[in-house]
Design an enzyme around this catalytic site. Structure first.
Site, PDB file in Angstrom:
ATOM      1  N   CYS A 121      -4.751   2.566  -3.569  1.00 23.49           N
ATOM      2  CA  CYS A 121      -3.506   3.089  -3.000  1.00 23.49           C
ATOM      3  C   CYS A 121      -2.358   2.116  -3.193  1.00 23.49           C
ATOM      4  CB  CYS A 121      -3.668   3.441  -1.523  1.00 23.49           C
ATOM      5  SG  CYS A 121      -4.971   4.606  -1.203  1.00 23.49           S
ATOM      6  N   ASP A 136       3.187  -4.007   7.966  1.00 24.69           N
ATOM      7  CA  ASP A 136       1.899  -3.312   7.897  1.00 24.69           C
ATOM      8  C   ASP A 136       0.807  -4.368   8.104  1.00 24.69           C
ATOM      9  OD1 ASP A 136      -0.515  -2.279   7.068  1.00 24.69           O
ATOM     10  OD2 ASP A 136       0.153  -1.733   5.057  1.00 24.69           O
ATOM     11  N   LYS A 146     -10.015  -0.096  11.273  1.00 23.51           N
ATOM     12  CA  LYS A 146     -10.209  -1.334  10.510  1.00 23.51           C
ATOM     13  C   LYS A 146     -10.587  -2.487  11.434  1.00 23.51           C
ATOM     14  CE  LYS A 146      -7.065  -0.191   6.701  1.00 23.51           C
ATOM     15  NZ  LYS A 146      -7.953   0.473   5.750  1.00 23.51           N
ATOM     16  N   GLN A 176      -4.453  -4.933   7.341  1.00 19.52           N
ATOM     17  CA  GLN A 176      -5.471  -5.845   6.798  1.00 19.52           C
ATOM     18  C   GLN A 176      -5.501  -7.188   7.525  1.00 19.52           C
ATOM     19  OE1 GLN A 176      -7.718  -4.822   4.995  1.00 19.52           O
ATOM     20  NE2 GLN A 176      -6.870  -2.965   4.078  1.00 19.52           N
ATOM     21  N   HIS A 185       0.878  -1.173   0.000  1.00 19.07           N
ATOM     22  CA  HIS A 185       0.000   0.000   0.000  1.00 19.07           C
ATOM     23  C   HIS A 185       0.917   1.225   0.000  1.00 19.07           C
ATOM     24  CE1 HIS A 185      -2.749   2.965   1.838  1.00 19.07           C
ATOM     25  NE2 HIS A 185      -3.749   2.161   1.538  1.00 19.07           N
TER      26      HIS A 185
END
Lengths: 147, 412
Positions: free
Chosen positions: B366, B200, B226, B203, B123
């Protein structure tokens, strides 16, 4: 479930312009060319104009995009071709106003030709950028000829 | 907090609303998860009963607010199995967490000629901070490509790691391909070359149990929104000794120990990174969101989402002209599926679906370098969550077929 509302945006004339765009491809004589980028989908659109004595003798566009952006660019070339630079600039402004849902004069609307059907975009605010990209590019190109 | 799996949809009143006269079918959970009532209630209670600034006042309210704020830090640490709460830095978002690592830690360890290894599926938030750091430092930016089945090329990862690699930055789960990378193994490989690993987990955090010590990552970032918390609260996990070595990059209130006209000293980590009044309400919401997920149990969430994807993916694969990006097997798919319909622009697909009440994302997500690697400008992405149902998957597939028919028919 029904897609009736889609017909409001994707009128036959819009789909027709998108599938068979007018004035697509670079013209042989270019006085100004502007490329604009739609940051939300990553599509680029290029507008080419040839201006002589303040008159648009030729205008065309290039680039891939969604139905709305392709149709709008195609309609735009039909509308602006042959017009004076100042007339074309005011047509761009009228188109911006129309897609934002603002009232424009009936003669202005008429002057926008097929593009007037994109007034329905006011109901689809997330897609206004798709439709106005080519017009913004044209406006920048036209302003470039005034410098 | 009362939470029942059977009735959890009631916890999300937004799921009952209509969109374009159709019942809402929310499939943009990878962008942001809806917020359950329990979280909203906790935040309201905080504002009604204990609201004060933190780490400042000596009065009762300030003490209550500070305690609540720091208690959530313990909760976050427990949720991701950090060794201690001081390894948890509150930020604004995943993006801010990753920028903090790049600007502070990256500045410390990356020198001219060093290498930073990213994956092509990053991303922008885990890409641009490193790209800009590499520019500042004249360091070399390298990208691990995809295999033919559009998952991370682990073999290439090994080859691209060198003794010059200072930082490896990668997504645990791709926000486009829906694939989860073998982080533990990659961390091991990176550590063999003495590189630091920044993950990261935006997700992953609401979909799988996380154990930062087991993964042995050096840094890990995620966002509250999220996982059911409000927007504007994020987390950076960092190993104690690394956070200790890092200089703060924002200065002001709360983060200082002592200030004179010409000098200042800092609080220890994590507070030295939390300049200014933090998002206290957001932190309270984050704590409630963790409670919520814990009540449901992460293993149940993962299994529920897997079941939905097992139903959805084969149905999508049956649609003629539909191309799915990323792995084609359910086993390697998290609750994200990205696709295109032949000859129909993603924005047109998304507008069509929206008319049917189905909210999906269209665009480059993104991740423009990934789009370029996939050979597309943009795609459609549907991302599901534990509150979605099998019936909704069917409705989505049906809606997609209608949209396809609309555009194909109209173009004849």
């Amino acid at each position: 479930m029904s897609l009736n509302k889609l017909n409001l945006l994707y009128r036959a004339v819009v789909l027709d312009h998108a599938q068979h765009p007018h004035h697509k491809g670079e013209i042989s004589q270019v006085t100004q060319k502007v490329t604009l980028h739609n940051p939300s989908c990553g599509d680029d659109i290029q507008v080419f104009i040839c201006v002589a004595q303040n008159q648009i003798s030729e205008i065309s566009f290039e680039g891939q995009g969604c139905t709305i952006s392709q149709a709008s660019a195609s309609m735009m070339t039909d509308v602006l071709q042959g017009n004076s630079v100042s007339q074309a600039l005011s047509q761009c402004e009228a188109f911006f106003a129309l897609t934002m849902g603002k009232a424009i004069a009936e003669n202005q609307k008429e002057a926008l030709g097929d593009a007037a059907v994109l007034g329905s975009l006011a109901e689809f605010p997330m897609r206004i950028k798709c439709a106005t990209l080519a017009w913004h590019a044209a406006k920048m190109a036209l302003e470039g000829t005034l410098k | 907090m009362t939470i029942k799996r059977e009735t959890l949809r009631k916890d999300f009143p937004i799921l009952d609303r209509k969109v374009n006269e159709e019942p809402l079918l929310y499939l943009d959970n990878a962008a942001t998860l809806q917020t359950p009532n329990q979280v909203l209630k906790k935040i309201t209670e905080f504002y009604q009963k204990s609201h004060a600034n933190v780490h400042r006042g000596v009065y009762t309210l300030a003490q209550e607010a500070t305690q609540a704020y720091e208690q959530v830090r313990e909760q976050v640490a427990a949720f991701i199995h950090a060794a201690n709460a001081h390894e948890i830095v509150y930020t604004r978002s995943t993006t801010e967490s990753l920028n903090l690592v790049a600007s502070s830690f990256g500045e410390l360890v990356v020198q001219e000629g060093d290498e930073i290894l990213l994956t092509i599926m990053e991303h922008h938030s885990n890409l641009i901070p490193w790209q800009q750091l590499a520019k500042r430092k004249k360091a070399i930016l390298k990208y691990v490509p995809l295999t033919v089945d559009q998952t991370l090329d682990v073999h290439a990862f090994k080859q691209q790691l060198t003794e010059k690699t200072k930082i490896v930055a990668l997504a645990q789960t791709s926000n486009v391909l829906g694939v989860t990378n073998p982080v533990k193994k990659l961390v091991e490989l990176a550590h063999q070359q003495h590189a630091y690993v920044v993950v990261d987990a935006a997700q992953t955090v609401a979909h799988h149990a996380l154990d930062v010590q087991d993964l042995n990552v050096d840094f890990l970032a995620f966002s509250g929104h999220k996982m059911g918390a409000p927007t504007g609260i994020g987390v950076l996990y960092g190993k104690s000794e690394l956070l200790k070595a890092m200089p703060p990059i924002q200065f002001g209130g709360e983060m200082i120990e002592n200030v004179t006209k010409t000098t200042a000293t800092w609080q220890p980590a994590p507070w030295k990174f939390e300049a200014g009044t933090p998002n206290i309400g957001g932190v309270i919401g984050l704590g409630a969101a963790i409670d919520y997920l814990n009540h449901l149990e992460m293993s149940w969430i993962a299994a529920t989402e897997k079941k939905l994807m097992m139903h959805l993916l084969p149905e999508l694969q049956k649609i003629e002209g539909l191309t799915i990006y990323g792995p084609q097997t359910v086993e390697r798919h998290e609750g994200i599926v990205t696709f295109n319909l032949a000859h129909i622009h993603p924005h047109d697909v998304a507008t069509g679906l929206d008319m049917l009440g189905v909210e999906v994302r269209a665009g480059h997500h993104c991740a423009q370098p990934l789009m370029a690697a996939l050979g597309v400008e943009s795609t459609v992405r549907a991302s599901l969550s534990f509150y979605n149902s099998i019936a909704e998957m069917d409705r989505f597939v049906y809606a997609l077929k209608m949209v396809k028919e609309f555009f194909n028919h109209e173009s004849e």
